[in-house]
Design a protein around this motif. Structure first.
Motif, PDB file in Angstrom:
ATOM      1  N   LEU A  45      49.064  49.021  36.109  1.00 61.27           N
ATOM      2  CA  LEU A  45      49.365  47.887  35.232  1.00 61.27           C
ATOM      3  C   LEU A  45      48.798  46.582  35.781  1.00 61.27           C
ATOM      4  CD1 LEU A  45      53.006  48.831  34.204  1.00 61.27           C
ATOM      5  CD2 LEU A  45      50.902  49.068  32.851  1.00 61.27           C
ATOM      6  N   ARG A  46      48.763  46.452  37.100  1.00 65.24           N
ATOM      7  CA  ARG A  46      48.135  45.268  37.704  1.00 65.24           C
ATOM      8  C   ARG A  46      46.616  45.306  37.506  1.00 65.24           C
ATOM      9  NH1 ARG A  46      51.272  46.663  42.296  1.00 65.24           N
ATOM     10  NH2 ARG A  46      53.325  45.815  41.993  1.00 65.24           N
ATOM     11  N   PHE A  47      46.009  46.498  37.729  1.00 64.61           N
ATOM     12  CA  PHE A  47      44.564  46.636  37.550  1.00 64.61           C
ATOM     13  C   PHE A  47      44.163  46.318  36.105  1.00 64.61           C
ATOM     14  CE2 PHE A  47      44.502  49.630  41.310  1.00 64.61           C
ATOM     15  CZ  PHE A  47      43.633  48.866  42.072  1.00 64.61           C
ATOM     16  N   LYS A  48      45.021  46.673  35.171  1.00 61.40           N
ATOM     17  CA  LYS A  48      44.718  46.440  33.747  1.00 61.40           C
ATOM     18  C   LYS A  48      44.500  44.952  33.467  1.00 61.40           C
ATOM     19  CE  LYS A  48      46.583  47.706  29.244  1.00 61.40           C
ATOM     20  NZ  LYS A  48      47.732  48.299  28.556  1.00 61.40           N
ATOM     21  N   GLN A  49      45.104  44.100  34.277  1.00 62.91           N
ATOM     22  CA  GLN A  49      44.982  42.660  34.088  1.00 62.91           C
ATOM     23  C   GLN A  49      43.801  42.056  34.839  1.00 62.91           C
ATOM     24  OE1 GLN A  49      48.778  41.069  35.230  1.00 62.91           O
ATOM     25  NE2 GLN A  49      49.872  42.217  33.664  1.00 62.91           N
ATOM     26  N   VAL A  50      43.142  42.838  35.712  1.00 63.76           N
ATOM     27  CA  VAL A  50      42.088  42.291  36.566  1.00 63.76           C
ATOM     28  C   VAL A  50      40.828  41.936  35.783  1.00 63.76           C
ATOM     29  CG1 VAL A  50      40.503  42.838  38.466  1.00 63.76           C
ATOM     30  CG2 VAL A  50      42.925  43.386  38.663  1.00 63.76           C
ATOM     31  N   ASN A  51      40.307  42.913  35.062  1.00 63.99           N
ATOM     32  CA  ASN A  51      39.099  42.628  34.291  1.00 63.99           C
ATOM     33  C   ASN A  51      38.953  43.619  33.132  1.00 63.99           C
ATOM     34  OD1 ASN A  51      37.776  44.999  35.192  1.00 63.99           O
ATOM     35  ND2 ASN A  51      36.896  43.934  36.937  1.00 63.99           N
ATOM     36  N   ARG A  52      37.968  43.374  32.323  1.00 60.82           N
ATOM     37  CA  ARG A  52      37.757  44.185  31.124  1.00 60.82           C
ATOM     38  C   ARG A  52      37.395  45.637  31.449  1.00 60.82           C
ATOM     39  NH1 ARG A  52      33.765  42.554  26.174  1.00 60.82           N
ATOM     40  NH2 ARG A  52      33.949  44.514  25.065  1.00 60.82           N
ATOM     41  N   ALA A  53      36.630  45.870  32.496  1.00 57.88           N
ATOM     42  CA  ALA A  53      36.220  47.229  32.854  1.00 57.88           C
ATOM     43  C   ALA A  53      37.436  48.085  33.212  1.00 57.88           C
ATOM     44  CB  ALA A  53      35.226  47.201  34.010  1.00 57.88           C
ATOM     45  N   PHE A  54      38.339  47.526  34.016  1.00 58.34           N
ATOM     46  CA  PHE A  54      39.556  48.261  34.365  1.00 58.34           C
ATOM     47  C   PHE A  54      40.410  48.513  33.121  1.00 58.34           C
ATOM     48  CE2 PHE A  54      39.549  46.555  38.974  1.00 58.34           C
ATOM     49  CZ  PHE A  54      38.877  47.678  39.417  1.00 58.34           C
ATOM     50  N   ARG A  55      40.575  47.476  32.309  1.00 57.22           N
ATOM     51  CA  ARG A  55      41.400  47.610  31.096  1.00 57.22           C
ATOM     52  C   ARG A  55      40.830  48.673  30.174  1.00 57.22           C
ATOM     53  NH1 ARG A  55      41.021  44.410  26.037  1.00 57.22           N
ATOM     54  NH2 ARG A  55      39.068  44.153  27.066  1.00 57.22           N
ATOM     55  N   ASP A  56      39.523  48.651  29.957  1.00 60.31           N
ATOM     56  CA  ASP A  56      38.882  49.643  29.080  1.00 60.31           C
ATOM     57  C   ASP A  56      39.029  51.062  29.634  1.00 60.31           C
ATOM     58  OD1 ASP A  56      38.153  47.570  27.437  1.00 60.31           O
ATOM     59  OD2 ASP A  56      36.045  47.554  28.052  1.00 60.31           O
ATOM     60  N   ALA A  57      38.886  51.217  30.952  1.00 61.72           N
ATOM     61  CA  ALA A  57      39.022  52.533  31.575  1.00 61.72           C
ATOM     62  C   ALA A  57      40.448  53.047  31.420  1.00 61.72           C
ATOM     63  CB  ALA A  57      38.641  52.465  33.050  1.00 61.72           C
ATOM     64  N   ILE A  58      41.426  52.183  31.585  1.00 65.45           N
ATOM     65  CA  ILE A  58      42.838  52.572  31.464  1.00 65.45           C
ATOM     66  C   ILE A  58      43.165  52.947  30.024  1.00 65.45           C
ATOM     67  CG2 ILE A  58      45.191  51.657  31.579  1.00 65.45           C
ATOM     68  CD1 ILE A  58      44.151  50.061  34.107  1.00 65.45           C
ATOM     69  N   LEU A  59      42.695  52.157  29.082  1.00 67.66           N
ATOM     70  CA  LEU A  59      42.967  52.437  27.667  1.00 67.66           C
ATOM     71  C   LEU A  59      42.245  53.689  27.171  1.00 67.66           C
ATOM     72  CD1 LEU A  59      42.891  48.819  26.203  1.00 67.66           C
ATOM     73  CD2 LEU A  59      44.899  50.244  26.676  1.00 67.66           C
ATOM     74  N   ALA A  60      41.125  54.043  27.793  1.00 65.71           N
ATOM     75  CA  ALA A  60      40.342  55.205  27.370  1.00 65.71           C
ATOM     76  C   ALA A  60      40.843  56.515  27.972  1.00 65.71           C
ATOM     77  CB  ALA A  60      38.877  55.013  27.744  1.00 65.71           C
ATOM     78  N   SER A  61      41.744  56.443  28.922  1.00 64.68           N
ATOM     79  CA  SER A  61      42.192  57.643  29.631  1.00 64.68           C
ATOM     80  C   SER A  61      43.541  58.142  29.103  1.00 64.68           C
ATOM     81  CB  SER A  61      42.317  57.353  31.129  1.00 64.68           C
ATOM     82  OG  SER A  61      42.961  58.416  31.779  1.00 64.68           O
ATOM     83  N   PRO A  62      43.573  59.320  28.444  1.00 66.75           N
ATOM     84  CA  PRO A  62      44.860  59.875  27.996  1.00 66.75           C
ATOM     85  C   PRO A  62      45.809  60.139  29.171  1.00 66.75           C
ATOM     86  CG  PRO A  62      43.042  61.055  26.969  1.00 66.75           C
ATOM     87  CD  PRO A  62      42.454  60.144  28.008  1.00 66.75           C
ATOM     88  N   PHE A  63      45.260  60.559  30.307  1.00 67.96           N
ATOM     89  CA  PHE A  63      46.089  60.827  31.479  1.00 67.96           C
ATOM     90  C   PHE A  63      46.785  59.558  31.954  1.00 67.96           C
ATOM     91  CE2 PHE A  63      46.508  60.941  36.151  1.00 67.96           C
ATOM     92  CZ  PHE A  63      47.472  61.934  36.236  1.00 67.96           C
ATOM     93  N   ILE A  64      46.050  58.465  32.089  1.00 67.52           N
ATOM     94  CA  ILE A  64      46.650  57.211  32.554  1.00 67.52           C
ATOM     95  C   ILE A  64      47.644  56.692  31.512  1.00 67.52           C
ATOM     96  CG2 ILE A  64      46.210  54.811  33.193  1.00 67.52           C
ATOM     97  CD1 ILE A  64      43.548  55.717  34.375  1.00 67.52           C
ATOM     98  N   GLN A  65      47.304  56.805  30.249  1.00 63.59           N
ATOM     99  CA  GLN A  65      48.225  56.366  29.200  1.00 63.59           C
ATOM    100  C   GLN A  65      49.540  57.132  29.288  1.00 63.59           C
ATOM    101  OE1 GLN A  65      47.929  53.698  27.005  1.00 63.59           O
ATOM    102  NE2 GLN A  65      46.311  53.338  28.507  1.00 63.59           N
ATOM    103  N   HIS A  66      49.448  58.440  29.572  1.00 66.99           N
ATOM    104  CA  HIS A  66      50.670  59.234  29.676  1.00 66.99           C
ATOM    105  C   HIS A  66      51.458  58.892  30.934  1.00 66.99           C
ATOM    106  CE1 HIS A  66      53.581  62.289  29.000  1.00 66.99           C
ATOM    107  NE2 HIS A  66      53.300  62.884  30.146  1.00 66.99           N
TER     108      HIS A  66
END
Length: 132
Positions: free
Chosen positions: A26-47
């Motif tokens: 959740l902290r990485f999601k706020q760092v930059n767009r690349a991290f946010r996009d990677a987190i949002l694109a991953s079903p595993f991380i979302q779960h």
């Protein structure tokens, strides 16, 4: 200064971030767009993130697949939302505020009507059955 995370493939970032704890993700999601996009694109991380809102945590060591874990979590939320117990038992001579429901603690929930019903919603990952 060049941001190297912008040059890494989203799949690689998601794989790396998938090993981080949920608070760190959740902290990485706020760092930059690349991290946010990677987190949002991953079903595993979302779960991994989704159960946090219900006070739960994804347990990879439980040995169940991501699909089964997600199905179990959705069933847990459904049961919690409807507060459906498996069976009914009554306890007499208890004083209560009629018509309320609450979490009693330790995964035990209570429904207060003419009697008090206590039940657990269970956990597939910890192999705890649904019970009242």
């Amino acid at each position: 200064m060049v941001d190297l995370t912008q040059k890494l493939p989203t799949e690689l970032l998601a794989e790396i971030l998938g090993h981080a704890s949920v608070p760190d993700v959740l902290r990485f999601k706020q760092v930059n767009r690349a991290f946010r996009d990677a987190i949002l694109a991953s079903p595993f991380i979302q779960h991994k993130i989704e159960p946090l809102g219900a006070g739960l945590e994804y347990n990879a060591a439980a040995g169940i697949s991501l699909a089964d874990s997600k199905k179990s979590f959705l069933q847990y939320r459904s049961n919690l939302n409807s507060l459906r117990p498996i069976e009914k038992r009554t306890v007499d001579n208890l004083r209560s505020n009629h018509g309320s429901d609450s979490k009693a603690g330790g995964g035990v929930y209570a429904i207060v009507e003419d009697s008090i019903r206590l039940f657990s919603l269970g956990s597939a990952s910890r192999r705890i059955p649904y019970k009242e």
